[in-house]
Design an enzyme around this catalytic site. Structure first.
Site, PDB file in Angstrom:
ATOM      1  N   ASP A 124       0.785  -1.233  -0.027  1.00 59.05           N
ATOM      2  CA  ASP A 124      -0.183   0.197   0.009  1.00 59.05           C
ATOM      3  C   ASP A 124       0.655   1.208   0.213  1.00 59.05           C
ATOM      4  O   ASP A 124       0.536   2.376   0.715  1.00 59.05           O
ATOM      5  CB  ASP A 124      -1.062  -0.153   1.266  1.00 59.05           C
ATOM      6  CG  ASP A 124      -0.213  -0.003   2.481  1.00 59.05           C
ATOM      7  OD1 ASP A 124       1.021  -0.335   2.439  1.00 59.05           O
ATOM      8  OD2 ASP A 124      -0.793   0.119   3.513  1.00 59.05           O
ATOM      9  N   GLU A 125       2.039   1.080  -0.534  1.00 61.26           N
ATOM     10  CA  GLU A 125       2.894   2.310  -0.679  1.00 61.26           C
ATOM     11  C   GLU A 125       3.011   2.716  -2.149  1.00 61.26           C
ATOM     12  O   GLU A 125       3.004   2.303  -3.287  1.00 61.26           O
ATOM     13  CB  GLU A 125       4.385   2.033  -0.274  1.00 61.26           C
ATOM     14  CG  GLU A 125       4.537   1.400   1.191  1.00 61.26           C
ATOM     15  CD  GLU A 125       5.548   0.869   1.517  1.00 61.26           C
ATOM     16  OE1 GLU A 125       6.018   0.696   2.845  1.00 61.26           O
ATOM     17  OE2 GLU A 125       6.553   0.505   0.532  1.00 61.26           O
TER      18      GLU A 125
END
Length: 547
Positions: free
Chosen positions: A455-456
């Site tokens: 989720d970066e």
């Protein structure tokens, strides 16, 4: 003169036979199917019309019930003992309520004797009409009486009645309003409503066995057909609501739709002759026959004109194919000018050509797809880590060459694990796609948006003269965009984001250095309370902002 054994004659016979078969198939298969489709569509439209009309009737009835209730509530109790005053009160209020255009009457609750009426002659028509009055007194609220043709001046009408209570709440009288049917009164719009060219409407009171009103004035207040006369009518009297085909009293086959009126127990019938409803089917049948005949005639003429060309030698085609095989001509499809053995030969050759071309296109497409997958994230369509590092090196080189700055925003989602745990990984993937789309929205063509993994996400702003100000603006935009609710499985979910920012200007450094700085800043922002952004540049200056 056409020989019976010639190819021309055989092709003509084959064309005529195929034309007849095609026509027969369309008439025996397509036309019935079309009729079923047209019937289904007509039934839906007719039922929608009947339902809408029933809704209008229901609304008009309920409006009059509410009006008589409200009028009774306004009637002063002392007027019940003063006939003259009661008549004046009715005279003042009746013109204000056109819904009761037949007049108003006040009846004694004990014996039904008229206490007051406007117009005065109306009081003479209520004697002995106890059924609806007793129903109103028993139920304690407004009721509708049965349709009657013997009310004021003998015109068809509907009675609406409600108890009138004294100061102690005891019913002492009944207030009744008369709504005349037709001639501009209650449900008069049905007399003028038309459906198509020959369609019509009926409103039926099944318990009284009457046509309340109809498009045909001759049917108004006429008794319904006797049982066994009309099967669909019999079903409707028993509670059926829907569509069907029936035969009218005039012997006309009709498509009918029946819809109920909840407030009254009545039902509305919308009917249309099947000849009119299925007129497109008849038109299509005629068109098929005429079109088929015309097609056969045209086909015969074309065959007679083109057959001389069919019999030409195969040498032209053979020479072209040999030239391509020998490399003297470019590989290309040959025009198919004949629908015979020559055409089959050329068609087979063209299939081979198309196959070779298709394989070349597939190979080129695969190469492009592999190249795309090598540079982009398969889930979000953003740049992947490998492409990010390449573009980041180029951006630093450009910044050093042009004397500009760049800002790298390291974006990490807050609360993403809870979404995965609660909704599943497919939902999590959808959230990542939505976030990627929102982060990329509004970015310049020279900026870089990439998914680092998990989720970066990374946003790189290039060509900046004041990288800090630009980074603050974009960080706030990203936080606002991501915090907006995300539709997911019929629900709205929200995620947060923490952003770490590092600035760079001057000589290029390893991309891992910039990513590490931004990652550290992101953790500072997350540690400060999430939903924030923080800077970590050469001066180690920390700024933060609440979500």
């Amino acid at each position: 003169m056409i020989r019976l054994r010639s190819i021309t004659f055989r092709i003509i016979v084959l064309g005529v036979v195929l034309g007849l078969i095609g026509t027969g198939m369309r008439l025996w298969v397509a036309v019935p199917q079309l009729k079923d489709n047209v019937r289904g569509l007509a039934e839906k439209q007719l039922l929608a019309v009947a339902t809408n009309l029933a809704g209008n009737v229901d609304r008009d009835v309920r409006q009059r019930l509410n009006l008589i209730e409200r009028l009774a509530g306004k009637l002063p109790a002392p007027l019940l003992a003063d006939q003259a005053a009661a008549v004046r009160w009715l005279e003042e209020h009746q013109p204000l309520i056109p819904a009761f255009d037949g007049g108003l009457v006040l009846l004694d609750s004990l014996d039904g004797h008229p206490l007051a009426a406007f117009p005065a002659a109306l009081g003479q028509d209520w004697a002995g009409r106890q059924a609806w009055m007793e129903q109103a007194l028993r139920l304690g609220h407004a009721v509708m009486g049965p349709p009657t043709a013997n009310a004021h001046q003998g015109s068809p009408a509907i009675v609406f009645a409600v108890p009138v209570r004294d100061a102690q709440g005891r019913p002492t009288a009944v207030l009744a309003g008369l709504a005349r049917l037709g001639s501009g009164g209650f449900l008069s719009y049905l007399e003028h409503a038309r459906l198509g060219d020959h369609g019509s409407y009926l409103v039926v009171a099944p318990h009284e066995g009457l046509f309340v009103t109809a498009s045909d004035p001759a049917l108004i207040f006429r008794p319904v057909p006797a049982a066994g006369t009309n099967a669909l009518h019999d079903l409707s009297q028993q509670g059926f609501r829907g569509t069907g085909i029936t035969t009218s009293s005039r012997g006309v086959e009709e498509l009918a739709a029946v819809a109920g009126v909840p407030a009254t127990g009545w039902y509305v019938v919308a009917r249309l002759p099947t000849a009119e409803a299925f007129q497109p089917v008849a038109a299509m049948r005629d068109l098929i026959v005429k079109g088929s005949v015309a097609s056969v005639v045209v086909a015969i003429v074309i065959v007679l004109a083109l057959m001389p060309q069919v019999l030409r030698p195969l040498i032209t085609t053979a020479r072209a194919m040999r030239a391509m095989a020998g490399g003297e001509r470019e590989l290309a499809e040959l025009p198919v000018v004949r629908d015979d053995e020559v055409g089959d030969l050329v068609g087979g050759f063209n299939v081979l050509v198309r196959r070779l071309r298709h394989e070349e296109q597939v190979r080129a497409s695969t190469e492009r797809q592999l190249q795309y997958l090598a540079h982009h994230d398969t889930l979000t369509g953003l740049y992947n880590r490998a492409m990010l590092e390449t573009l980041l090196q180029q951006a630093m080189a450009h910044a050093e060459r042009e004397g500009t700055e760049l800002a790298l925003l390291f974006c990490d989602l807050d609360g993403f694990k809870e979404i995965n745990d609660r909704h599943g990984h497919d939902a999590g993937d959808e959230v990542l796609r939505q976030v990627g789309t929102r982060l990329a929205a509004g970015r310049r063509g020279i900026d870089i948006v990439a998914r680092l993994g998990g989720d970066e996400f990374i946003v790189v702003l290039t060509g900046q003269r004041d990288a800090r100000a630009g980074a603050v603006k974009v960080a706030e935009q990203c936080l606002a965009a991501v915090q907006a609710p995300i539709p997911l499985d019929g629900q709205l979910v929200t995620v947060g984001m923490s952003i770490g920012i590092t600035l760079h200007g001057g000589p290029a450094v390893p991309t891992s250095t910039l990513l590490s700085r931004a990652d550290s800043a992101m953790y500072r922002a997350k540690h400060a309370g999430k939903g924030r952004y923080a800077f970590l540049d050469a001066d180690l200056l920390l700024l933060s902002r609440s979500a």
